[in-house]
Write a protein that holds these residues in place. Structure first.
Motif, PDB file in Angstrom:
ATOM      1  N   ARG A 281      20.760  31.074 -15.598  1.00 21.04           N
ATOM      2  CA  ARG A 281      21.904  30.675 -16.426  1.00 21.04           C
ATOM      3  C   ARG A 281      22.313  29.244 -16.107  1.00 21.04           C
ATOM      4  NH1 ARG A 281      26.390  35.289 -16.929  1.00 21.04           N
ATOM      5  NH2 ARG A 281      27.503  33.447 -17.648  1.00 21.04           N
ATOM      6  N   GLY A 282      22.432  28.422 -17.137  1.00 23.70           N
ATOM      7  CA  GLY A 282      22.802  27.035 -16.914  1.00 23.70           C
ATOM      8  C   GLY A 282      24.242  26.867 -16.475  1.00 23.70           C
ATOM      9  N   ASP A 283      25.091  27.842 -16.824  1.00 29.63           N
ATOM     10  CA  ASP A 283      26.504  27.702 -16.454  1.00 29.63           C
ATOM     11  C   ASP A 283      26.784  28.167 -15.027  1.00 29.63           C
ATOM     12  OD1 ASP A 283      25.941  30.297 -17.048  1.00 29.63           O
ATOM     13  OD2 ASP A 283      27.776  30.679 -18.188  1.00 29.63           O
ATOM     14  N   GLU A 284      25.784  28.719 -14.358  1.00 31.97           N
ATOM     15  CA  GLU A 284      26.010  29.194 -12.989  1.00 31.97           C
ATOM     16  C   GLU A 284      25.176  28.460 -11.942  1.00 31.97           C
ATOM     17  OE1 GLU A 284      28.171  31.259 -11.868  1.00 31.97           O
ATOM     18  OE2 GLU A 284      28.928  32.247 -13.675  1.00 31.97           O
ATOM     19  N   TYR A 285      24.139  27.769 -12.387  1.00 31.05           N
ATOM     20  CA  TYR A 285      23.262  27.094 -11.438  1.00 31.05           C
ATOM     21  C   TYR A 285      23.313  25.582 -11.571  1.00 31.05           C
ATOM     22  CZ  TYR A 285      21.033  31.398  -9.965  1.00 31.05           C
ATOM     23  OH  TYR A 285      20.786  32.623  -9.429  1.00 31.05           O
ATOM     24  N   ARG A 286      23.156  24.925 -10.444  1.00 30.31           N
ATOM     25  CA  ARG A 286      23.001  23.478 -10.380  1.00 30.31           C
ATOM     26  C   ARG A 286      21.838  23.204  -9.440  1.00 30.31           C
ATOM     27  NH1 ARG A 286      25.876  23.811 -13.738  1.00 30.31           N
ATOM     28  NH2 ARG A 286      27.810  22.753 -14.318  1.00 30.31           N
ATOM     29  N   ILE A 287      21.106  22.138  -9.692  1.00 28.41           N
ATOM     30  CA  ILE A 287      20.110  21.684  -8.732  1.00 28.41           C
ATOM     31  C   ILE A 287      20.747  20.535  -7.964  1.00 28.41           C
ATOM     32  CG2 ILE A 287      17.871  20.584  -8.423  1.00 28.41           C
ATOM     33  CD1 ILE A 287      17.063  21.865 -11.096  1.00 28.41           C
ATOM     34  N   LYS A 288      20.742  20.615  -6.669  1.00 30.30           N
ATOM     35  CA  LYS A 288      21.278  19.512  -5.870  1.00 30.30           C
ATOM     36  C   LYS A 288      20.190  18.991  -4.963  1.00 30.30           C
ATOM     37  CE  LYS A 288      25.952  21.357  -5.873  1.00 30.30           C
ATOM     38  NZ  LYS A 288      27.079  21.845  -5.077  1.00 30.30           N
ATOM     39  N   GLN A 289      20.099  17.694  -4.871  1.00 38.37           N
ATOM     40  CA  GLN A 289      19.115  17.119  -3.974  1.00 38.37           C
ATOM     41  C   GLN A 289      19.574  15.744  -3.528  1.00 38.37           C
ATOM     42  OE1 GLN A 289      15.595  17.282  -6.383  1.00 38.37           O
ATOM     43  NE2 GLN A 289      16.110  15.479  -7.572  1.00 38.37           N
TER      44      GLN A 289
END
Lengths: 234, 234
Positions: free
Chosen positions: B222-230
């Motif tokens: 789900r795009g509204d619950e996940y983020r990619i962080k780096q």
DNA sequence: AAGTGGTCTAGACCACAAA
DNA sequence: TTGTGGTCTAGACCACTTT
């Protein structure tokens, strides 16, 4: 003078060459640290640094007691020739890349929630990047006026701001956050994609080594042209 | 017996503790390699390995001739308390994570384009993962029947397949590719999101050190619950 | 038991940055 | 000039994997 390279870099280059030319082929086990140190006439630590380098490049893997192996390439093929990852976006500065300035203005730092330290004024630069005449990304950049040369012009705003920044500052690191979002008005028209099409929204903060915020970037990437690729180990 | 730790790990742990407790605060310059080696009574190389470790954890940065500094934390705050990155998804195995098996079947390897080597039969496992009663991801996994214990059951298909795999194989690396896609039928109903909402599609191949394909995974997030962080350096 | 990667030392010299 | 990180060596011993 002449070349300014380190020993372990030269060893790494030679190992990389052997991998590329198939002397060491995919899934093959390499000679041990000891054998390589012997062959190259360098210390084992130097071999280990060279191997570490190729591991960080995702060409080799190793495992205690087992050995060092050539990594298999990914078998996933996204049909498109999209860019590999956001880290590599900057590398496509070939002749087919165009940048159009959408807007350029100055604002006071107290109008934003970001901690730019001593800086008083910021440039806010909005621009559209195209590749082969196709709109690829929309970028919005915040950068202190003082961090750019006094000669900074609209023309320069269409080139690499990182390069300009590096003339006066040492770039240390960037934190990035990437979300999947629907591209809505007015961005869908600028990117020439259907309303609501999925894309990436990337927010990043770039700092100097000693922690001064140099640049804030908020960009939209077409979902049908970009992929994020990465390799995780262990 | 007792603990099985290395010297440089212990040094790294102590440095990490000092960063967390503010002995070394954000943006602060650390003592030099030489001073630290002296203080800890270890060689400089051991200090350097400990520092390298903290650099890979994104807690420190260093620059030749300048020194080593404590990294600033990201100031980006996604409103949600979503998961940090796909690499950390596996760490949320707390009690609020539920897995529902959607389907489990066997197929022949010659029906897929993936090179599973000697393996003849694959399990295809489709499952839904929930966090706090909220649907988060849909996973589809391909894995050779022989790589799982003969006792493998539907019940086990709702737990960590990585852990099962590791009982018989050493996992070497995974190639991942992530796309931004619109969530369409029938997935939007399973994830309980509006039709066309943006999300991440992740495809990954997991290999052993010597290059045998162990697992293929195709998942929707789900795009509204996940983020990619780096964090990128240098 | 042999092979191979992992850790560790003590000391030397080089290269970049700041005073 | 001094401080600080970057590279390099030669040799020793440990730990995991395979024979």
């Amino acid at each position: 003078m002449t070349k300014r390279v380190t020993l372990f870099t030269e060893v790494a280059d030679e190992l990389r060459r052997r991998i590329q030319t198939g002397v060491y082929s995919e899934q093959m086990k390499l000679p041990s640290d000891y054998e390589l140190a012997d062959e190259f006439g360098v210390s084992r630590l130097t071999i280990r640094k060279a191997v570490d380098q190729l591991i960080s490049e995702q060409r080799l893997v190793k495992h205690r007691g087992k050995g060092t192996y050539v990594m298999r390439a990914p078998k996933l093929y996204s049909g498109h020739y999209g860019l590999t990852s956001f880290t590599e976006v900057g590398e496509h500065l070939g002749k087919d890349v165009q940048t159009k300035l959408l807007s350029l203005k100055k604002i006071k730092t107290d109008q934003v929630a970001l901690d730019f330290g001593e800086a008083r004024e910021l440039f806010v630069i909005q621009r559209l990047r195209q590749y082969n005449q196709t709109a690829m990304t929309i970028e919005e950049l915040w950068i202190p006026v003082d961090y750019l040369p006094p000669t900074f012009s609209e023309e320069q705003a269409t080139h690499s701001l990182f390069q300009l920044l590096e003339q006066s500052h040492v770039i240390g690191y960037s934190h990035q956050e990437i979300a999947a979002v629907n591209i809505e008005a007015p961005y869908h028209e600028l990117l020439n994609v259907p309303l609501h099409q999925a894309g990436f929204k990337m927010m990043s903060e770039t700092y100097s080594v000693d922690g001064a915020l140099l640049l804030y970037d908020c960009s939209y990437y077409r979902g049908d042209e970009y992929r994020i690729k990465q390799t995780l180990q262990r």
